[in-house]
Design an enzyme around this catalytic site. Structure first.
Site, PDB file in Angstrom:
ATOM      1  CE  LYS A 151      -3.890   1.876   2.745  1.00  0.00           C
ATOM      2  NZ  LYS A 151      -4.944   1.683   3.732  1.00  0.00           N
ATOM      3  CB  SER A 178      -8.653   0.512   5.403  1.00  0.00           C
ATOM      4  OG  SER A 178      -9.429   1.511   5.707  1.00  0.00           O
ATOM      5  CB  SER A 225      -8.300   3.506   2.712  1.00  0.00           C
ATOM      6  OG  SER A 225      -7.414   2.658   3.957  1.00  0.00           O
TER       7      SER A 225
END
Length: 505
Positions: free
Chosen positions: A84, A183, A159
């Site tokens: 990420k 997330s 997210s």
């Protein structure tokens, strides 16, 4: 060398590492297959913000050199892993999907990333996300949205949507994400992969850009429970990280009891959650099927109560914005970050740099945090939110006196269409089943249950457990996987993308 083509889509992380160690294929061949899959599939999925081809090939070559020299290889040798884009990795940018950090070069490597590399992983790139992790759809990325690999008209969740989509699309075998209110687990559910949020403190966050410091946790995605267990072994290797004051030493081998029976174990269910407003019938039915699968293997379902869980979202949206406001105050366009050009005064430059560098959701949450921390408001909202946090944590502790894990939905529905949830409060409700676990600091895992009978999109269940019982969660997740995945061996790559690259010669 292998004589017939083999697709990375069909190989687990263990199989990749074993194949590299045995010489069935080289780590460089695996890296090239992964990069080929990204090249062919990502124009449709757009899971990546940066593909680190040079780093991937360098790491793969180093793995091949170690094998040629007769050296022992790591447990993730040659395994393609994505990170990420809030995780620093030297040689890549770390943008948090924000114009504020566009072009920011990682000055060092995050501990969680380094531990994956130390285990032999091949870093294939940095994945898209909601800006600064503020969102549940990856639509707030400043650069582009990411599509759900099962239906490109729908979101992958957020997210950590880019990480979930990269795994579901077969562009990476494992990916790391971060989870502040769901997330990891929510996008894992929407993309049909396994996603683990470990207990708070189990995985170092040093080098990960902070959102909510008392809530954030790093964890892995994989198409198989075993892949997630292998990743966790790498993430906790080396023990406590002295660079993260919340880091704890985690001893268990996450593979050692993965296939243990669940006979005689107790699985908690919360009846109120199964009747919650907004929960779709196909998700409810899938979670019920997961419960039956555990019962068929000898587990017992017991009803437990979490009386204060209905207040979790309200408490979260006080605590998290306050922490976000504090953490993002450093992005002022002076020390680093976007800088508005041609302004005469420092105050004017800082104000405009933040106004133009941050997106709408990032500004919304920081403004909310600033208000909640202001004089006269702090006592009214922040203190009561922390009191609710204590009550929720105590509720979980009492529940775990009656059961080993709790079974519930991971997300209230399947993946929604882009722009469908335009009201921020509707978006926030996407994490209605995950937020309470971050508030309590316990672990949780999203387990894919196949496709919904109505939508034809991935549905999942969530297992939650006591603090530092994350290995136990994976034991139960593996029991569900054995019973409900098509071949007992995990989730497939989204079929629309299978066959578009990723072949090993």
């Amino acid at each position: 060398m292998a004589t017939a083509p083999t697709s990375l889509d069909t190989l687990s992380a263990r199989q990749v590492a074993a194949g590299v160690a045995a010489g069935d294929f080289t780590a460089t061949e695996v890296a090239r297959a992964a990069l080929d899959a990204i090249e062919r599939r990502d124009p449709e999925v757009r899971a990546f913000l940066q593909v680190s081809a040079d780093l991937a090939l360098e790491a793969a070559a180093a793995t091949d050199a170690r094998r040629a020299a007769g050296e022992a290889l790591g447990p993730l040798a040659g395994v393609p892993v994505a990170f990420k884009d809030n995780m620093n990795l030297v040689g890549t940018r770390t943008t948090c999907a924000s114009r504020m950090l566009e072009g920011y070069e990682s000055p060092y490597t995050a501990t969680c990333v380094q531990r994956m590399l130390d285990a032999g992983a091949t870093p294939v790139g940095k994945t898209n996300m909601d800006e600064f992790a503020f969102g549940s759809s990856t639509e707030s990325s400043a650069f582009h949205p990411t599509a759900n690999p099962w239906d490109a008209s729908r979101v992958p969740g957020g997210s950590s949507g880019g990480s979930a989509a990269a795994v579901a699309a077969g562009e990476a075998t494992i990916a790391l994400g971060s989870d502040t209110g769901g997330s990891i687990r929510q996008p894992a559910s929407l993309c049909g992969v396994v996603g683990l949020k470990p207990t708070y403190g189990a995985v170092s966050r040093y080098g990960v850009v902070a959102f909510g410091s008392s809530l954030d946790q790093v964890g892995p995605f994989g198409r198989r429970v075993e892949d997630v267990a292998l990743a966790m072994n790498a993430l906790v290797a080396g023990g406590r990280d002295p660079w993260d004051s919340t880091s704890q030493a985690v001893a268990p081998d996450f593979l050692a009891h993965l296939d243990d029976p669940v006979e005689g174990r107790r699985v908690g269910v919360v009846p109120a959650l199964m009747e919650a407003a907004g929960l779709s019938d196909e998700v409810r039915d899938a979670v019920a099927a997961a419960g039956r699968a555990l019962v068929d293997q000898g587990a017992e379902l017991v009803e437990v109560d979490l009386p204060n869980i209905a207040s979790a979202i309200a408490a979260y949206y006080v605590i998290a914005p306050c922490e976000a406001f504090s953490n993002l105050a450093r992005f002022d366009g002076v020390r680093y970050g976007y800088q508005e050009p041609g302004r005469a005064t420092l105050a004017e430059q800082t104000s405009l740099s933040r106004a133009h560098g941050f997106g709408e959701e990032a500004k919304r949450r920081q403004m909310l945090g600033a208000y909640l921390l202001s004089s006269g408001v702090y006592d009214t909202y922040y203190y009561p939110a922390q009191q609710v946090r204590t009550l929720i944590t105590a509720d979980y502790a009492r529940a775990y006196e009656q059961c080993d894990v709790i079974l519930m939905p991971a997300a209230p529905r399947t993946a929604f269409r882009f722009g469908e949830l335009s009201d921020p409060t509707q978006m926030y409700a996407s994490d209605m089943f995950t937020i309470s676990n971050n508030i309590a600091g316990n672990g949780g895992v999203s387990v894919p249950l196949g496709l919904g009978a109505t939508s034809g999109l991935p549905v999942s269940a969530q297992l939650q457990g006591p603090a530092f019982a994350d290995a136990r969660l994976l034991t139960f997740a593996r029991a569900i996987e054995r019973a409900l995945s098509p071949d007992g061996e995990g989730a497939p790559v989204a079929p629309a993308l299978a066959g578009k690259g990723g072949e090993l010669a």
